[in-house]
Scaffold this motif. Structure first.
Motif, mmCIF file in Angstrom:
data_model
loop_
_atom_site.group_PDB
_atom_site.id
_atom_site.type_symbol
_atom_site.label_atom_id
_atom_site.label_comp_id
_atom_site.label_asym_id
_atom_site.label_seq_id
_atom_site.Cartn_x
_atom_site.Cartn_y
_atom_site.Cartn_z
ATOM 1 N N ARG A 99 -4.959 -23.966 10.405
ATOM 2 C CA ARG A 99 -4.754 -24.520 9.058
ATOM 3 C C ARG A 99 -4.999 -26.029 9.050
ATOM 4 N NH1 ARG A 99 -0.506 -22.148 8.404
ATOM 5 N NH2 ARG A 99 1.004 -23.718 9.068
ATOM 6 N N VAL A 100 -4.507 -26.729 10.057
ATOM 7 C CA VAL A 100 -4.699 -28.175 10.136
ATOM 8 C C VAL A 100 -6.179 -28.510 10.294
ATOM 9 C CG1 VAL A 100 -4.274 -30.200 11.573
ATOM 10 C CG2 VAL A 100 -2.389 -28.672 10.994
ATOM 11 N N LEU A 101 -6.889 -27.768 11.141
ATOM 12 C CA LEU A 101 -8.320 -28.007 11.331
ATOM 13 C C LEU A 101 -9.097 -27.785 10.037
ATOM 14 C CD1 LEU A 101 -8.890 -26.284 14.796
ATOM 15 C CD2 LEU A 101 -9.290 -28.708 14.296
ATOM 16 N N GLN A 102 -8.822 -26.677 9.349
ATOM 17 C CA GLN A 102 -9.543 -26.371 8.116
ATOM 18 C C GLN A 102 -9.305 -27.456 7.056
ATOM 19 O OE1 GLN A 102 -7.885 -22.279 7.917
ATOM 20 N NE2 GLN A 102 -9.985 -21.578 7.629
ATOM 21 N N GLU A 103 -8.090 -27.927 6.940
ATOM 22 C CA GLU A 103 -7.778 -28.948 5.937
ATOM 23 C C GLU A 103 -8.407 -30.288 6.295
ATOM 24 O OE1 GLU A 103 -3.546 -28.899 5.679
ATOM 25 O OE2 GLU A 103 -3.476 -26.977 4.609
ATOM 26 N N ALA A 104 -8.415 -30.635 7.584
ATOM 27 C CA ALA A 104 -8.985 -31.919 7.999
ATOM 28 C C ALA A 104 -10.491 -31.959 7.773
ATOM 29 C CB ALA A 104 -8.660 -32.170 9.478
ATOM 30 N N PHE A 105 -11.194 -30.866 8.088
ATOM 31 C CA PHE A 105 -12.647 -30.847 7.911
ATOM 32 C C PHE A 105 -13.009 -30.735 6.433
ATOM 33 C CE2 PHE A 105 -12.688 -30.224 12.432
ATOM 34 C CZ PHE A 105 -13.900 -30.734 12.833
ATOM 35 N N ALA A 106 -12.192 -30.016 5.656
ATOM 36 C CA ALA A 106 -12.482 -29.861 4.229
ATOM 37 C C ALA A 106 -12.313 -31.175 3.478
ATOM 38 C CB ALA A 106 -11.566 -28.795 3.618
ATOM 39 N N ALA A 107 -11.410 -32.025 3.959
ATOM 40 C CA ALA A 107 -11.124 -33.292 3.281
ATOM 41 C C ALA A 107 -12.143 -34.373 3.601
ATOM 42 C CB ALA A 107 -9.728 -33.779 3.653
ATOM 43 N N ALA A 108 -12.952 -34.156 4.634
ATOM 44 C CA ALA A 108 -13.882 -35.214 5.074
ATOM 45 C C ALA A 108 -15.053 -35.358 4.112
ATOM 46 C CB ALA A 108 -14.401 -34.875 6.459
ATOM 47 N N MET A 119 -12.884 -36.329 11.715
ATOM 48 C CA MET A 119 -12.215 -35.135 11.226
ATOM 49 C C MET A 119 -11.366 -34.481 12.311
ATOM 50 S SD MET A 119 -15.098 -35.966 9.699
ATOM 51 C CE MET A 119 -16.445 -35.158 10.544
ATOM 52 N N PHE A 120 -11.953 -34.337 13.520
ATOM 53 C CA PHE A 120 -11.201 -33.697 14.589
ATOM 54 C C PHE A 120 -10.041 -34.572 15.042
ATOM 55 C CE2 PHE A 120 -10.431 -32.687 19.095
ATOM 56 C CZ PHE A 120 -10.051 -31.364 18.950
ATOM 57 N N GLN A 121 -10.262 -35.861 15.121
ATOM 58 C CA GLN A 121 -9.190 -36.760 15.533
ATOM 59 C C GLN A 121 -8.059 -36.784 14.502
ATOM 60 O OE1 GLN A 121 -11.106 -40.497 16.379
ATOM 61 N NE2 GLN A 121 -12.339 -39.628 18.035
ATOM 62 N N THR A 122 -8.423 -36.692 13.224
ATOM 63 C CA THR A 122 -7.405 -36.599 12.171
ATOM 64 C C THR A 122 -6.582 -35.331 12.335
ATOM 65 O OG1 THR A 122 -8.724 -37.875 10.587
ATOM 66 C CG2 THR A 122 -7.042 -36.419 9.672
ATOM 67 N N ALA A 123 -7.268 -34.213 12.632
ATOM 68 C CA ALA A 123 -6.565 -32.951 12.826
ATOM 69 C C ALA A 123 -5.603 -33.028 14.010
ATOM 70 C CB ALA A 123 -7.572 -31.820 13.037
#
Length: 293
Positions: A284-293, A107-111
């Motif tokens: 915003r990018v962090l919230q979306e990446a973790f929410a999508a996991a 998730m963090f790497q995706t963000a």
């Protein structure tokens, strides 16, 4: 409008604990700090500080004023950040404080990859460590923190990212060399590693079991505990999201998967509610990446 600088100086003295420390933080001389405090006391006819050669403490009046001074300082900081937001371009350094366990998650790497792709003018600066940093003193824009204590400091704003349960994990090779684990009581007969002492409740239906491991190898880095567990050194508690890839790849196995363990909430924490454009984009990018996991 009366000069607010003495009020801000007073707040800094209480925050840093001495005239000298406040002077260093404000870029002033100790004499100038003392003059501001004296002026404030003279102007309003109250004593704000009890001074001695080794100790400085607020009076009752000082403590009452400190509440308002702290609020004033936070309001000014938010105002300055709001002015920074008038810059429409999201650009510059964004300082991110993360644990060693988070750094390795998908998730963090995706963000990070999305941030670099969508906001090429933002430069992430990573601060990796497993102990809490002072966001305001350390120049941190966003800290990813786990647990309810992320909400303890009223000056910090916490945005929920995700909730991950704890899991008991071990390497498949380790488990193959030891008797099967069918009940929580059998966990005591194994080697353990930990970042924090292992004391946690496992539940299955109406059953519950308090797991309290007294003999465990301590380690001061979360990622190292995970690596050593994957290497077959022993069992450990791991957050589901941090070991998801390890489990999928067969490097780790969840022990007693039918038993549930407490959940840890993860937050993106900032010092102020109002953010610069670059920090808002990173959030915003962090919230979306973790929410999508």
């Amino acid at each position: 409008m009366q000069d607010i600088k003495p009020l801000l100086v007073f707040a800094a003295v209480l925050e840093h604990g001495s005239m000298n420390a406040a002077a260093a933080a404000l870029g002033m001389t100790p004499s100038a700090v003392s003059q501001h405090i004296t002026r404030l006391e003279s102007l309003h006819g109250v004593k704000l500080l009890n001074r001695s050669t080794r100790h400085l403490a607020p009076t009752d009046a000082g403590r009452a004023l400190a509440v308002h001074c702290g609020r004033l300082r936070r309001t000014l900081a938010d105002t300055q950040t709001a002015l920074d937001n008038l810059k429409t371009e999201a650009a510059g350094e964004v300082h991110l404080a993360i644990t060693s366990g988070i750094a390795d998650t998908q998730m963090f790497q995706t963000a990070l990859k999305r941030l670099q792709r969508d906001y090429p003018n933002i430069r992430p600066v990573l601060h990796v460590g497993d102990h809490l940093l002072d966001l305001q003193q350390g120049g941190i824009d966003i800290a990813i923190r786990g647990g309810e204590h992320s909400l303890d400091n009223p000056d910090l704003i916490a945005r929920h990212l995700v909730a991950w349960p704890w899991q008991v994990c071990a390497a498949p090779d380790y488990l193959a060399q030891h008797p099967p684990i069918d009940r929580p009581e059998q966990l005591h007969g194994h080697r353990w590693l930990h970042f924090m002492p292992v004391r946690i409740t496992l539940k299955r239906g109406t059953e519950s079991y308090l797991l309290d491991i007294a003999d465990s190898m301590p380690c001061n880095q979360l990622a190292t505990v995970r690596s050593l567990t994957a290497g077959g050194v022993g069992l450990s508690l791991q957050l589901e999201g941090e070991v998801r890839q390890y489990v999928r790849q067969g490097l780790l196995k969840v022990v007693l998967p039918e038993w549930s363990l407490p959940v840890v909430n993860l937050y993106a924490v900032t010092s102020y509610r109002v953010q610069s454009a670059k920090t808002e984009a990173a959030l915003r990018v962090l919230q979306e990446a973790f929410a999508a996991a």
